[in-house]
Design a protein around this motif. Sequence first.
Motif, PDB file in Angstrom:
ATOM      1  N   ALA A  94      55.283  48.614  37.117  1.00 47.46           N
ATOM      2  CA  ALA A  94      56.622  48.528  37.579  1.00 47.46           C
ATOM      3  C   ALA A  94      56.734  48.761  39.092  1.00 47.46           C
ATOM      4  N   ALA A  95      56.162  49.799  39.481  1.00 47.77           N
ATOM      5  CA  ALA A  95      56.104  50.226  40.953  1.00 47.77           C
ATOM      6  C   ALA A  95      55.397  48.898  41.813  1.00 47.77           C
ATOM      7  N   ASP A  96      54.390  48.402  41.246  1.00 46.41           N
ATOM      8  CA  ASP A  96      53.669  47.351  41.883  1.00 46.41           C
ATOM      9  C   ASP A  96      54.433  46.225  42.060  1.00 46.41           C
ATOM     10  N   CYS A  97      55.261  46.006  41.030  1.00 46.82           N
ATOM     11  CA  CYS A  97      55.979  44.692  40.930  1.00 46.82           C
ATOM     12  C   CYS A  97      57.113  44.930  42.050  1.00 46.82           C
ATOM     13  N   VAL A  98      57.722  45.986  41.981  1.00 47.35           N
ATOM     14  CA  VAL A  98      58.676  46.132  43.415  1.00 47.35           C
ATOM     15  C   VAL A  98      58.128  45.929  44.794  1.00 47.35           C
ATOM     16  N   LEU A  99      56.804  46.476  44.841  1.00 48.68           N
ATOM     17  CA  LEU A  99      56.180  46.286  46.046  1.00 48.68           C
ATOM     18  C   LEU A  99      55.969  44.959  46.546  1.00 48.68           C
ATOM     19  N   SER A 127      50.985  41.626  54.785  1.00 46.53           N
ATOM     20  CA  SER A 127      50.409  40.732  54.043  1.00 46.53           C
ATOM     21  C   SER A 127      49.127  41.599  53.093  1.00 46.53           C
ATOM     22  N   MET A 128      48.541  42.518  53.756  1.00 45.50           N
ATOM     23  CA  MET A 128      47.399  43.318  53.352  1.00 45.50           C
ATOM     24  C   MET A 128      47.831  44.279  52.092  1.00 45.50           C
ATOM     25  N   SER A 129      49.164  44.725  52.206  1.00 48.21           N
ATOM     26  CA  SER A 129      49.793  45.449  51.241  1.00 48.21           C
ATOM     27  C   SER A 129      49.903  44.623  49.818  1.00 48.21           C
ATOM     28  N   VAL A 132      46.701  43.991  48.306  1.00 51.41           N
ATOM     29  CA  VAL A 132      46.077  45.159  47.674  1.00 51.41           C
ATOM     30  C   VAL A 132      46.735  45.309  46.216  1.00 51.41           C
ATOM     31  N   GLY A 133      48.388  45.147  46.451  1.00 48.53           N
ATOM     32  CA  GLY A 133      49.131  45.189  45.330  1.00 48.53           C
ATOM     33  C   GLY A 133      48.702  44.185  44.152  1.00 48.53           C
ATOM     34  N   GLY A 134      48.255  43.127  44.412  1.00 50.81           N
ATOM     35  CA  GLY A 134      47.796  42.087  43.668  1.00 50.81           C
ATOM     36  C   GLY A 134      46.348  42.441  43.023  1.00 50.81           C
ATOM     37  N   GLY A 135      45.618  43.159  43.723  1.00 50.13           N
ATOM     38  CA  GLY A 135      44.485  43.542  43.076  1.00 50.13           C
ATOM     39  C   GLY A 135      44.960  44.762  42.193  1.00 50.13           C
ATOM     40  N   ILE A 136      45.716  45.426  42.442  1.00 49.56           N
ATOM     41  CA  ILE A 136      46.390  46.611  41.553  1.00 49.56           C
ATOM     42  C   ILE A 136      46.843  46.028  40.334  1.00 49.56           C
ATOM     43  N   LEU A 137      47.472  44.910  40.426  1.00 49.83           N
ATOM     44  CA  LEU A 137      48.025  44.047  39.093  1.00 49.83           C
ATOM     45  C   LEU A 137      46.860  43.614  38.317  1.00 49.83           C
ATOM     46  N   VAL A 138      45.716  43.140  38.903  1.00 51.37           N
ATOM     47  CA  VAL A 138      44.604  42.791  38.314  1.00 51.37           C
ATOM     48  C   VAL A 138      43.983  43.852  37.113  1.00 51.37           C
ATOM     49  N   VAL A 139      43.899  44.870  37.822  1.00 52.80           N
ATOM     50  CA  VAL A 139      43.455  46.103  37.092  1.00 52.80           C
ATOM     51  C   VAL A 139      44.334  46.425  36.176  1.00 52.80           C
ATOM     52  N   LEU A 140      45.718  46.446  36.298  1.00 57.72           N
ATOM     53  CA  LEU A 140      46.369  46.982  35.156  1.00 57.72           C
ATOM     54  C   LEU A 140      46.513  46.392  34.018  1.00 57.72           C
ATOM     55  N   LEU A 141      46.838  44.849  34.301  1.00 53.23           N
ATOM     56  CA  LEU A 141      46.838  44.130  33.270  1.00 53.23           C
ATOM     57  C   LEU A 141      45.623  43.726  32.608  1.00 53.23           C
ATOM     58  N   SER A 142      44.516  43.933  33.400  1.00 49.17           N
ATOM     59  CA  SER A 142      43.035  43.783  32.359  1.00 49.17           C
ATOM     60  C   SER A 142      43.155  44.914  31.641  1.00 49.17           C
ATOM     61  N   ALA A 143      43.473  45.974  31.963  1.00 45.44           N
ATOM     62  CA  ALA A 143      43.492  47.268  31.006  1.00 45.44           C
ATOM     63  C   ALA A 143      44.163  47.057  29.994  1.00 45.44           C
ATOM     64  N   PHE A 144      45.497  46.268  30.004  1.00 48.27           N
ATOM     65  CA  PHE A 144      46.158  45.971  28.719  1.00 48.27           C
ATOM     66  C   PHE A 144      45.410  44.989  27.823  1.00 48.27           C
ATOM     67  N   ALA A 145      44.701  44.062  28.520  1.00 48.19           N
ATOM     68  CA  ALA A 145      43.948  42.938  27.857  1.00 48.19           C
ATOM     69  C   ALA A 145      43.015  43.624  27.031  1.00 48.19           C
ATOM     70  N   VAL A 146      42.117  44.544  27.739  1.00 46.96           N
ATOM     71  CA  VAL A 146      41.242  45.199  26.916  1.00 46.96           C
ATOM     72  C   VAL A 146      41.705  45.973  25.814  1.00 46.96           C
ATOM     73  N   ALA A 147      42.677  46.546  25.803  1.00 44.35           N
ATOM     74  CA  ALA A 147      43.382  47.471  24.831  1.00 44.35           C
ATOM     75  C   ALA A 147      43.515  46.277  23.740  1.00 44.35           C
ATOM     76  N   SER A 148      44.035  45.339  24.036  1.00 46.17           N
ATOM     77  CA  SER A 148      44.506  44.206  23.132  1.00 46.17           C
ATOM     78  C   SER A 148      43.159  43.925  22.056  1.00 46.17           C
ATOM     79  N   ALA A 178      43.865  35.454  42.537  1.00 45.14           N
ATOM     80  CA  ALA A 178      42.489  35.973  43.161  1.00 45.14           C
ATOM     81  C   ALA A 178      41.930  34.894  44.083  1.00 45.14           C
ATOM     82  N   ALA A 179      41.791  33.756  43.461  1.00 40.20           N
ATOM     83  CA  ALA A 179      41.019  32.757  44.152  1.00 40.20           C
ATOM     84  C   ALA A 179      42.005  32.252  45.275  1.00 40.20           C
ATOM     85  N   MET A 180      43.078  31.914  44.929  1.00 43.37           N
ATOM     86  CA  MET A 180      43.986  31.569  46.063  1.00 43.37           C
ATOM     87  C   MET A 180      44.107  32.652  47.329  1.00 43.37           C
ATOM     88  N   ILE A 181      44.187  33.804  47.117  1.00 42.78           N
ATOM     89  CA  ILE A 181      44.345  34.949  47.702  1.00 42.78           C
ATOM     90  C   ILE A 181      42.996  34.643  48.867  1.00 42.78           C
TER      91      ILE A 181
END
Length: 260
Positions: A94-99, A127-129, A132-148, A178-181
């Motif tokens: 949620a915090a990352d989405c707001v960022l 731009s860098m924030s 970085v926020g995009g990278g955090i999104l990848v980690v968080l959503l990947s964690a949920f994907a692994v749990a599923s 990530a490829a676009m960035i």
Amino acid sequence: MENARLTASAPALWRSARPAERLSCATGAVLILSGLAHLLVFAVDGGPWEGPVSWRKPVTFGLSFGLTLITVAWVTSYLRMGTRTRTALLVLFAADCVLEVGGITLQAWRRVPSHLNMETGFDSAVSMSLAVGGGILVVLLSAFAVASFRHRPGGPTGMPLALRSGFAILLVALASGAAMIARGVFLTRTGHQESAYGSTAPLKPLHGVSLHAVLVLPALAWLMSRTSWGERTRQRVMTTAVGCYVVAVLGSGIWGIATY
């Protein structure tokens, strides 16, 4: 508990929701309202809809991030993972989405590009924030994907397949983002700023289509649970829906590669 979730009304579900779920849904609603508000700003102020500087970005990102945040808060309730772990991941998400939405909206009001903008020190920091926020999104959503995939999700017939397929396709959205960035940063660093802004266009359809599979497929499973269809029928419909969604993702990916 799962049967109660299927028959409960929206107010009852809200009352039974955990604090992290309420926070995520409330934050998502605010982001959606922000997107709608900027649609009104665009209607009044005008300007281009496409391009690196337009009101389109706070509109689309506000709506997309808000909807995704609410979706993740809902679908992860079916995952078999520790309560504390899920709470921590949801709050961070949620915090990352707001960022992300906040940085994009700020730059829209400043009338400068939000992504890949290295014109000034402040623009580079924003731009860098966002990167970085995009990278955090990848980690968080990947964690949920692994749990599923680690433990079979709960829910009505078709929901486990919907969740696993939705999160798997979501990983495609994360990879394309990530490829676009990465491509844009490379062009920016090598002195091709204008090309960097346009380099993301071919992968946008793939990114957009694959991003919301985690909402569409579970929503279909939930809707079918409220019908009189048998379990075998619902499972077949879900399997067909997953197949159709995969075809749509492949089609948008092939189009993106062909026009890249």
